[in-house]
Design an enzyme around this catalytic site. Structure first.
Site, PDB file in Angstrom:
ATOM      1  N   ARG A  32       1.057  -1.027   0.293  1.00 53.41           N
ATOM      2  CA  ARG A  32      -0.060  -0.383   0.119  1.00 53.41           C
ATOM      3  C   ARG A  32       0.690   1.585  -0.242  1.00 53.41           C
ATOM      4  O   ARG A  32       1.452   1.213   0.500  1.00 53.41           O
ATOM      5  CB  ARG A  32      -0.901  -0.364   1.641  1.00 53.41           C
ATOM      6  CG  ARG A  32      -1.792   1.312   1.040  1.00 53.41           C
ATOM      7  CD  ARG A  32      -2.880   1.250   0.346  1.00 53.41           C
ATOM      8  NE  ARG A  32      -4.026   1.670   0.929  1.00 53.41           N
ATOM      9  CZ  ARG A  32      -4.286   3.186   0.000  1.00 53.41           C
ATOM     10  NH1 ARG A  32      -4.394   2.549  -1.186  1.00 53.41           N
ATOM     11  NH2 ARG A  32      -5.581   4.048   0.192  1.00 53.41           N
ATOM     12  N   THR A  36       3.889   2.576   2.756  1.00 58.20           N
ATOM     13  CA  THR A  36       5.346   1.738   3.358  1.00 58.20           C
ATOM     14  C   THR A  36       6.138   2.962   1.896  1.00 58.20           C
ATOM     15  O   THR A  36       7.068   2.127   1.582  1.00 58.20           O
ATOM     16  CB  THR A  36       4.906   0.652   3.622  1.00 58.20           C
ATOM     17  OG1 THR A  36       4.790  -0.174   2.191  1.00 58.20           O
ATOM     18  CG2 THR A  36       3.849   0.250   4.701  1.00 58.20           C
ATOM     19  N   ARG A  37       5.433   3.573   1.014  1.00 60.25           N
ATOM     20  CA  ARG A  37       6.096   3.576  -0.261  1.00 60.25           C
ATOM     21  C   ARG A  37       7.695   4.195   0.131  1.00 60.25           C
ATOM     22  O   ARG A  37       8.483   3.542  -0.571  1.00 60.25           O
ATOM     23  CB  ARG A  37       5.800   4.390  -1.346  1.00 60.25           C
ATOM     24  CG  ARG A  37       6.522   4.500  -2.841  1.00 60.25           C
ATOM     25  CD  ARG A  37       5.257   5.033  -3.390  1.00 60.25           C
ATOM     26  NE  ARG A  37       5.128   4.951  -4.303  1.00 60.25           N
ATOM     27  CZ  ARG A  37       4.330   4.011  -5.672  1.00 60.25           C
ATOM     28  NH1 ARG A  37       5.471   3.178  -5.592  1.00 60.25           N
ATOM     29  NH2 ARG A  37       3.207   3.069  -5.495  1.00 60.25           N
ATOM     30  N   GLU A  99      -4.638  -6.931  -6.805  1.00 63.84           N
ATOM     31  CA  GLU A  99      -2.961  -7.633  -6.694  1.00 63.84           C
ATOM     32  C   GLU A  99      -2.749  -8.789  -6.469  1.00 63.84           C
ATOM     33  O   GLU A  99      -2.172 -10.218  -6.378  1.00 63.84           O
ATOM     34  CB  GLU A  99      -1.848  -6.111  -6.433  1.00 63.84           C
ATOM     35  CG  GLU A  99      -1.868  -5.522  -7.707  1.00 63.84           C
ATOM     36  CD  GLU A  99      -0.516  -4.965  -6.681  1.00 63.84           C
ATOM     37  OE1 GLU A  99      -0.192  -4.228  -7.475  1.00 63.84           O
ATOM     38  OE2 GLU A  99       0.559  -5.508  -5.528  1.00 63.84           O
TER      39      GLU A  99
END
Length: 647
Positions: A32, A36-37, A99
């Site tokens: 997500r 956490t990117r 996904e």
């Protein structure tokens, strides 16, 4: 349990597919973006990249629409491992849920695809049951997709299925994300076998050899630094054993490096590889040999490492790679493969392993695997031809592999033709690889000693040969010692000089190559046909240093003693069952060794004088005395075998 080896080993227990052709990526990262990117997932992605893992990450932060595009579907389908970073808001995104559903679908459908769930500040039970932070998200989805309840149910099922897999839970560690990420990456690289070396499948006889070296290594034993040598002539399988050892044990070490073909490579590149392999992202690029040696000592001395230095040809390279016990951390293991025992003595290695020749059964299986892609051919004639090739190879894996590949798909007639040719001339590829050791000898005197042994002295007592070579103004103590250290000669229990048949053939081919067309211009003659031709045609020259001919039990032609006239460089002469007409007044004054049992008395001139002979054997000769007493004064150095024996 913690994100440690046993917990991670349990995840994705499906065996990898035997074929890797359909994999495009090593790892697909599902996460997500808002959570956490820019933090955990970014750090994980770059750590994977630094460790050589081809990871796919969706860079688009502004995706729109309900369904994931074909691009992402294809990326998931073509990834060996999917890593799902379950964070608190993962289930908020229908994109993430799509996904996840696709990931689990691929895991069920395609053998070899693996899934690793990562629980990032969430409870695995909440993921499994869609409770806690995930409950509200799923309630929203059920309202939104009330007309497509199956969709939400599939997402729930995917959540439960993924959470039931053993994975990595940050809450079960000490909370340090760096350590957590490192353990995840270590697990992934082990699963991908990224650090495993390519080796032939179904290697013949490798397991027993690996076990013997393993006993020397004592991995997991005391925290001393152990150095093990693997020593043998070219082609005995030293590198194959070292690779198998690396693949078996590298996971047990903090750092690992396999430096291949050290003999051929640039030293600065080798130093940088060693530093990079062990330090990974923390590596420092060096620009000079001196800097590299210093960095290795400085940076690796606290790291428990497995280091294999393959195919070393000089001590200087070991020094420049800082291969010493205090250069690596406690518990480290260093393996050196070489053809030179001298380096291993200097390093004072803990143990040395000598790969044995392959047994006849092992050799037959290896040859047949290369020639027929099966361990035994069904055709009896091919099997018999294979046994003859095995006999020629003398248990040397190099020769078996080369000839097996060469004979693959060839007819029986071609096999027979190849065997006839091998008796005259060694196979080119085998010859060139074996010749590397000859080319590496310290000087031309040691090379000359090697060629003398190849042509004349195999099977003779070492002390006897040393006496003859000493009389030739060589230094046999150092020379034979060098050859022994280089695994080019051996000494059996009876103190006889011995040599592998293919090394013998390699040395003789070196002599032949100097004058392939004109036999009389070769330095040494040993083949009965070649010697007979030179003697009959009187085509010998002063380049000939040694001749041996044994015609016992065969039709004994008679040669003119004049055939010896032009051989004024002759040092070594061994004849059995050979007849000459005329006397031998033209024998070279440089002669050091005369071995001529049954020497015909009529061949000795009255003024026969050989002042430089150091070893003479005229046993079984009907000789009483030389009239010229000067012969008594000649330099008989050590051994006179049955001199002037009278019957």
């Amino acid at each position: 349990m913690d994100v440690a080896s046993t917990a991670l080993e349990a995840s994705s227990s499906s065996p990898p597919s035997s074929s890797t052709e359909h994999w495009k990526y090593d790892v697909f990262l599902s996460f997500r973006g808002i959570d956490t990117r820019q933090t955990f997932t970014d750090h994980l992605y770059w750590t994977l990249k630094d460790n050589g893992v081809n990871a796919y990450i969706d860079e688009n932060e502004l995706r729109r629409g309900e369904n994931i595009p074909d691009e992402l579907k294809h990326a998931i389908e073509r990834s060996r491992i999917s890593v799902i970073v379950f964070s608190k808001r993962y289930a908020d995104s229908t994109w993430c849920l799509e996904e996840l559903e696709k990931i689990m679908e691929c895991r069920r459908a395609r053998s070899g695809q693996m899934v690793l769930p990562v629980f990032y500040n969430v409870d695995p039970t909440h993921v499994r049951k869609q409770t806690g932070s995930f409950a509200q998200a799923f309630r929203r989805h059920e309202k939104r997709f009330r007309e497509d309840k199956d969709k939400v149910q599939r997402w729930r099922y995917a959540f439960t299925e993924a959470a039931n897999l053993a994975g990595a839970n940050l809450r079960n560690t000490d909370g340090y994300e760096g350590k957590f990420i490192r353990k995840i990456v270590d697990h992934i690289t082990r699963k991908l076998n990224n650090t495993c070396l390519d080796v032939a499948t179904n290697q013949i006889g490798i397991e027993s050899r690996v076990q013997e070296v393993s006993n020397y290594l004592n991995v997991g034993g005391p925290d001393d630094v152990r150095i093990i040598g693997i020593l043998g002539m070219v082609g005995t399988g030293k590198t194959a054993v070292a690779k198998a050892i690396f693949n078996k044990f590298h996971r047990k070490f903090e750092g690992k490096s396999f430096l291949s073909k050290v003999r051929e490579r640039d030293m600065v590149k080798l130093q940088n590889q060693l530093l990079c392999d062990i330090l990974k992202p923390a590596k420092k690029e060096v620009c000079s040999i001196a800097e590299g040696t210093k960095e290795i000592k400085k940076r690796l001395s606290s790291i428990r490492a497995l280091v294999i230095i393959d195919d070393v040809d000089c001590q200087k390279k070991l020094d420049e790679l800082a291969i010493k016990r205090d250069s690596f951390g406690p518990g480290s293991r260093i393996i050196i493969t070489t053809t030179n025992a001298h380096f291993l003595r200097i390093l004072e290695v803990d143990d040395t392993y000598f790969p044995p020749a392959m047994s006849n059964e092992e050799a037959l299986q290896l040859l047949c695997c290369r020639a027929f892609t099966e361990r035994h051919p069904s055709d009896e004639e091919y099997l018999e031809l294979s046994r003859k090739v095995v006999e020629y190879c003398g248990g040397l894996p190099l020769a078996l592999e080369v000839l097996g590949s060469y004979l693959c798909k060839r007819t029986k007639r071609e096999w027979r033709s190849a065997l006839r040719k091998l008796k005259r001339k060694p196979h080119g590829e085998i010859h060139e690889k074996l010749k590397i050791s000859y080319d590496g000898l310290i000087d031309d005197e040691v090379q000359a000693i090697f060629l003398d042994i190849c042509c004349f002295f195999i099977g003779m007592k070492k002390d006897h040969v040393m006496a003859i070579l000493d009389g030739c103004d060589f230094d046999p103590l150092l020379g034979i010692g060098e050859l022994h250290d280089r695994c080019l000669v051996s000494v059996d229990e009876g103190n006889n000089l011995m040599m592998h048949d293919l090394l013998r053939d390699m040395g003789r081919e070196i002599v032949r190559e100097k004058s392939p067309g004109i036999k009389g211009k070769r330095s040494r003659l040993w083949d009965p046909e070649d010697v007979t031709d030179v003697l009959i045609t009187n085509s010998g020259t002063e380049r000939i240093e040694g001749v041996t001919l044994d015609l016992q039990g065969s039709h004994e032609p008679s040669f003119s003693a004049e055939a010896l006239k032009n051989m004024q460089g002759l040092r070594l002469l061994k004849l059995k069952g050979v007849k000459f007409t005329g006397d031998c007044k033209h024998l070279s004054k440089r002669l050091r060794w005369l071995c001529w049992p049954g020497f015909p008395p009529e061949a000795i001139p009255e003024d026969f004088n050989q002042p430089n002979i150091v070893d003479i054997d005229l046993s079984h000769s009907r000789i009483q005395v030389w009239k010229d007493s000067d012969m008594v004064q000649c330099n008989l150095n050590q051994i006179i075998n049955s001199f002037l024996q009278v019957f």
